[in-house]
Every structure is written in C-alpha cells, then in structure tokens.
Design a protein around this motif. Structure first.
Motif, PDB file in Angstrom:
ATOM      1  N   UNK A   1      35.279  38.448  33.388  1.00 27.35           N
ATOM      2  CA  UNK A   1      35.576  37.508  34.448  1.00 27.35           C
ATOM      3  C   UNK A   1      34.379  37.233  35.344  1.00 27.35           C
ATOM      4  N   UNK A   2      33.806  38.327  35.868  1.00 30.51           N
ATOM      5  CA  UNK A   2      32.770  38.105  36.867  1.00 30.51           C
ATOM      6  C   UNK A   2      31.401  37.902  36.218  1.00 30.51           C
ATOM      7  N   UNK A   3      31.218  38.389  35.008  1.00 34.22           N
ATOM      8  CA  UNK A   3      29.906  38.249  34.379  1.00 34.22           C
ATOM      9  C   UNK A   3      30.085  38.044  32.889  1.00 34.22           C
ATOM     10  N   UNK A   4      29.801  36.853  32.371  1.00 33.82           N
ATOM     11  CA  UNK A   4      29.971  36.606  30.938  1.00 33.82           C
ATOM     12  C   UNK A   4      29.210  37.618  30.072  1.00 33.82           C
ATOM     13  N   UNK A   5      28.018  38.015  30.520  1.00 33.14           N
ATOM     14  CA  UNK A   5      27.238  38.979  29.756  1.00 33.14           C
ATOM     15  C   UNK A   5      27.991  40.310  29.655  1.00 33.14           C
ATOM     16  N   UNK A   6      28.646  40.681  30.759  1.00 34.13           N
ATOM     17  CA  UNK A   6      29.429  41.918  30.775  1.00 34.13           C
ATOM     18  C   UNK A   6      30.589  41.822  29.779  1.00 34.13           C
ATOM     19  N   UNK A   7      31.242  40.668  29.747  1.00 31.86           N
ATOM     20  CA  UNK A   7      32.330  40.461  28.782  1.00 31.86           C
ATOM     21  C   UNK A   7      31.819  40.570  27.351  1.00 31.86           C
ATOM     22  N   UNK A   8      30.659  39.990  27.116  1.00 28.27           N
ATOM     23  CA  UNK A   8      30.078  40.058  25.772  1.00 28.27           C
ATOM     24  C   UNK A   8      29.763  41.505  25.386  1.00 28.27           C
ATOM     25  N   UNK A   9      29.245  42.258  26.353  1.00 30.13           N
ATOM     26  CA  UNK A   9      28.916  43.668  26.081  1.00 30.13           C
ATOM     27  C   UNK A   9      30.181  44.451  25.746  1.00 30.13           C
TER      28      UNK A   9
ATOM     29  N   UNK B   1      31.248  43.637  22.348  1.00 32.57           N
ATOM     30  CA  UNK B   1      30.341  44.180  21.331  1.00 32.57           C
ATOM     31  C   UNK B   1      30.562  45.679  21.137  1.00 32.57           C
ATOM     32  N   UNK B   2      30.930  46.384  22.199  1.00 30.29           N
ATOM     33  CA  UNK B   2      31.144  47.834  22.096  1.00 30.29           C
ATOM     34  C   UNK B   2      32.308  48.161  21.165  1.00 30.29           C
TER      35      UNK B   2
ATOM     36  N   UNK C   1      35.627  48.785  27.902  1.00 32.09           N
ATOM     37  CA  UNK C   1      35.438  48.413  29.309  1.00 32.09           C
ATOM     38  C   UNK C   1      34.930  49.606  30.120  1.00 32.09           C
TER      39      UNK C   1
ATOM     40  N   UNK D   1      31.285  49.782  32.079  1.00 32.73           N
ATOM     41  CA  UNK D   1      31.202  50.073  33.513  1.00 32.73           C
ATOM     42  C   UNK D   1      30.435  51.372  33.753  1.00 32.73           C
TER      43      UNK D   1
ATOM     44  N   UNK E   1      24.859  44.434  19.489  1.00 39.07           N
ATOM     45  CA  UNK E   1      25.254  45.345  20.567  1.00 39.07           C
ATOM     46  C   UNK E   1      24.028  45.893  21.288  1.00 39.07           C
TER      47      UNK E   1
ATOM     48  N   UNK F   1      22.616  43.172  23.536  1.00 45.28           N
ATOM     49  CA  UNK F   1      23.435  42.923  24.729  1.00 45.28           C
ATOM     50  C   UNK F   1      23.318  44.067  25.727  1.00 45.28           C
TER      51      UNK F   1
ATOM     52  N   UNK G   1      22.280  42.635  34.807  1.00 50.74           N
ATOM     53  CA  UNK G   1      23.476  42.689  35.652  1.00 50.74           C
ATOM     54  C   UNK G   1      23.216  43.497  36.917  1.00 50.74           C
TER      55      UNK G   1
ATOM     56  N   UNK H   1      30.000  43.936  39.826  1.00 53.35           N
ATOM     57  CA  UNK H   1      28.927  43.606  38.889  1.00 53.35           C
ATOM     58  C   UNK H   1      28.792  42.092  38.770  1.00 53.35           C
ATOM     59  N   UNK H   2      27.595  41.603  38.687  1.00 56.57           N
ATOM     60  CA  UNK H   2      27.385  40.170  38.514  1.00 56.57           C
ATOM     61  C   UNK H   2      25.975  39.921  38.026  1.00 56.57           C
ATOM     62  N   UNK H   3      25.822  38.927  37.136  1.00 58.15           N
ATOM     63  CA  UNK H   3      24.473  38.591  36.702  1.00 58.15           C
ATOM     64  C   UNK H   3      23.854  37.518  37.601  1.00 58.15           C
TER      65      UNK H   3
ATOM     66  N   UNK I   1      29.158  36.673  42.380  1.00 60.93           N
ATOM     67  CA  UNK I   1      29.966  36.754  41.163  1.00 60.93           C
ATOM     68  C   UNK I   1      30.865  35.534  41.065  1.00 60.93           C
ATOM     69  N   UNK I   2      31.533  35.390  39.908  1.00 65.19           N
ATOM     70  CA  UNK I   2      32.323  34.184  39.675  1.00 65.19           C
ATOM     71  C   UNK I   2      33.497  34.059  40.627  1.00 65.19           C
ATOM     72  N   UNK I   3      34.097  35.204  40.970  1.00 67.70           N
ATOM     73  CA  UNK I   3      35.252  35.144  41.870  1.00 67.70           C
ATOM     74  C   UNK I   3      34.796  34.667  43.250  1.00 67.70           C
TER      75      UNK I   3
ATOM     76  N   UNK J   1      39.217  46.567  40.236  1.00 69.24           N
ATOM     77  CA  UNK J   1      39.308  45.131  40.518  1.00 69.24           C
ATOM     78  C   UNK J   1      39.870  44.392  39.300  1.00 69.24           C
TER      79      UNK J   1
END
Lengths: 199, 199
Positions: free
Chosen positions: A1-9, A12-13, A25, A29, B42, B45, B53, B62-64, B68-70, B90
């Motif tokens: 949600x807050x960081x697309x790169x984080x979602x991708x990571x 990928x995990x 997740x 984190x 992986x 990323x 991040x 966290x945010x890149x 952040x998006x929110x 969150x």
C-alpha cells in the motif's frame, strides 16, 4: 500500500519454501526495521550464488567449481559410491554418518509419468563411472517411497551389470520410535525382516 | 561443505525471522534447484528496498517517497489519526477495518528501561500535528500489553492537552473465542466491562 517496492519485495519473498503472505510481510518489515546491512549482504550473496553455483561434473551436487570439494578431496575412499536423490540428502548423510566415500546426486527419482527417466538422472554418466572399475560398492540411499524403491531397483541392476556390489540403507523401526506409533507398513516390514539376536 | 558460497548463503538466510539452520538450507537448495530467475529478482528487490525505502516524513511508516501513499492521498479523512506501534500493525488495521483516516507509526512503545522515551517514538512531531488543529480524534491502537497500555496512557494525555479526543480500541472476548479457552485476564476484564444489551 504505502510503497510499491515494498509490495514487490513481499511478493518476491514468497518464492522461498514455506513462506506465505504473512511471513513474507514479517520478513520484509523485519529486515527493513532491524537489519539493513545484513539484508544487503544476503541480497548480494543470493545474486552471486544464483549466478556462480553450478553442478559438480562428477557427482552433480551443487558446486561453484567444476568439481565439488568432496570429489576434489584426496582423503575420500574412491571405491564406495553413495547415490542420493538430492543435495539435501547428501548433506544429511554426510552429517549423520561417518561415510568417507564419494556421492552421486540423482537430482530426482525415476518417474516415467513425469518424464523423468534414466537420462534425466544422469544414469548414463553413472554407468560410465561404474564401468571404469574403481568402484566396488554402490550404496543406494534413495527414499523409501514407491518411486525411490523403483529407482533403487534400477540402480541395483545397473550396478550388477558392471560387476559392482549394490547395497541399500536398512529399513525398519526408527531409533527411539515407540512401536505403538510406528506406521503399519514399517511395522509389518520390520516384523518380516526380523533378525536373530546375536549372543 | 561442497561450496563455501552456498554455506555463506545459508548463513545469511538466517537473518530472516523464523528461519533456522534447517529451513535456511532448504531455502537455499530450493532456489538453486528450481527458481534461479526469481531468486535473482528477489536479490535485486531486496538490495533496492534496503537502499531506497525510508520513512514517511509525516507518519513514519515505510515509504520510498518523502510522503507515503496514505499521507499523500487526497481521499483520506484528515480529522482522524490512528496511532500504531509498527508498520505491520498499520497494515493489519488497513486490511481489517474500513478506516479512512491517517496513521502515525510509533516504531516501538514507551519502555524507559530500554531507553525508549517520547523522543524515540517521535511524539514531539505527533504533538505538533495535534497542535495544528486539523485532528479531532486520536485513535490509540497500541498493543494490549503493559508497555502498550503505558504508551496509550501517555498518548491520551498528550491528546487531551491539545484538546483532541483520544479513543482506544475495545478490549474483551475475541470474536469466535470459546469462553473456556480465553485467558483469565481477558475474561476478568470482559466480565468487569460488561455492557447492557440493547433492546
């Protein structure tokens, strides 16, 4: 949600075995919060391993050199060859037993329905090694499953064809196992294969 | 044994939470055997995430990007601010509830013995946001632990000092929980806080 790169990571995990969405997740984190340096090191090692680690030309185990350390070693008994299904099985035998011979890693087991035949398991190469005459015993350490047994049967025939003595890991009650909880197949086999108690 | 790089990779995988020696080994073998391409992805990323991040300037999640998006979103209710301990908390609230307000991530909880005071949790910055007058309700979603409660108490006082209404997540029996298996503390609290049944 807050960081697309984080979602991708996190996505990928999930290629790691046993890692679902929740633990992916948690892992992402965790490394971002606590351990960025070692995570960068992990990323570097993973990229390098994927690039550099290939197969040993002699035993098919993972190796970053053309020959793995075991096959290179001058301290191993070259007359005994132990056949296993996977690198993990090889490691388990190496850690649990005092075996000092060489290995051959099948990277699978015979499974005609999945298109896995002798060629996919490198059995031609194994046959050449058996024909070379250096090996006197072929220790067959495939799994005690239907496919593992079929593979073992095939390997035993291959060994005999080259005048090499095949042997198979013993089957029976696991050490420390309560008779009550042992599965029926194992119990029936152990009962049928009972051995005389030495004096 | 067979490849020092492989050993290093297995050791490095253990920084992931919940990964011991056995599963690290399984992971390394798994990616090398089956999924080198995605493992390389992986690695890429992970390296990028660790590098790129950072923290959102406004909510500390966290945010890149700087925000952040929110916090960037124009569709969020800016009068409600929900305080959580971690990015994972969150995300859990975002996924479970229909909350459309903003967040503030403490990245910990008050723990004077560990040297974690109001400053480490960014409470000065939170105070400034409360003072700005845009926020009317501070939803305190810290854990129901001793430290979480102490943090909640501190946050409630901070909110009142700025004329903001504090609220706390409800405590009681978990939904679907069998009374018999609920712990004594929860049961005692739920009994003491019983509410009249509406007609």
């Amino acid at each position: 949600m807050s960081a697309p790169l984080l979602d991708q990571l996190i996505a990928a995990l999930r290629i790691l075995p046993g890692v679902g969405p929740k633990s992916a997740q948690r892992m992402a984190y965790h490394v971002l919060e606590r351990d960025r340096e070692r995570a960068a090191e992990l990323a570097r090692l993973l990229a390098e391993a994927v690039e550099v680690i290939g197969r040993c030309e002699s035993c098919r185990d993972f190796s970053q050199d053309p020959l793995c350390r075991v096959c290179q070693s001058s301290g191993r008994e070259r007359s005994q060859l132990c056949v296993v299904e996977s690198p993990a099985d090889r490691l388990a035998i190496e850690q649990a037993t005092g075996f000092r011979g060489l290995y051959f890693v099948l990277l699978g087991r015979l499974s005609p329905l999945d298109g896995i035949g002798p060629q996919e398991l490198g059995l031609e190469h194994l046959g050449q090694r058996l024909a070379a005459g250096e090996i006197s015993e072929l220790i067959i350490a495939t799994s005690a499953t239907v496919e593992g047994e079929a593979t073992a049967h095939y390997l035993a025939q291959l060994a005999r064809r080259h005048g090499v003595q095949p042997s198979r890991l013993a089957q029976g009650l696991p050490l420390g196992g309560e008779l009550e909880y042992v599965d029926r197949g194992t119990l029936s086999h152990a009962f049928g294969s009972r051995a005389e108690v030495p004096r």
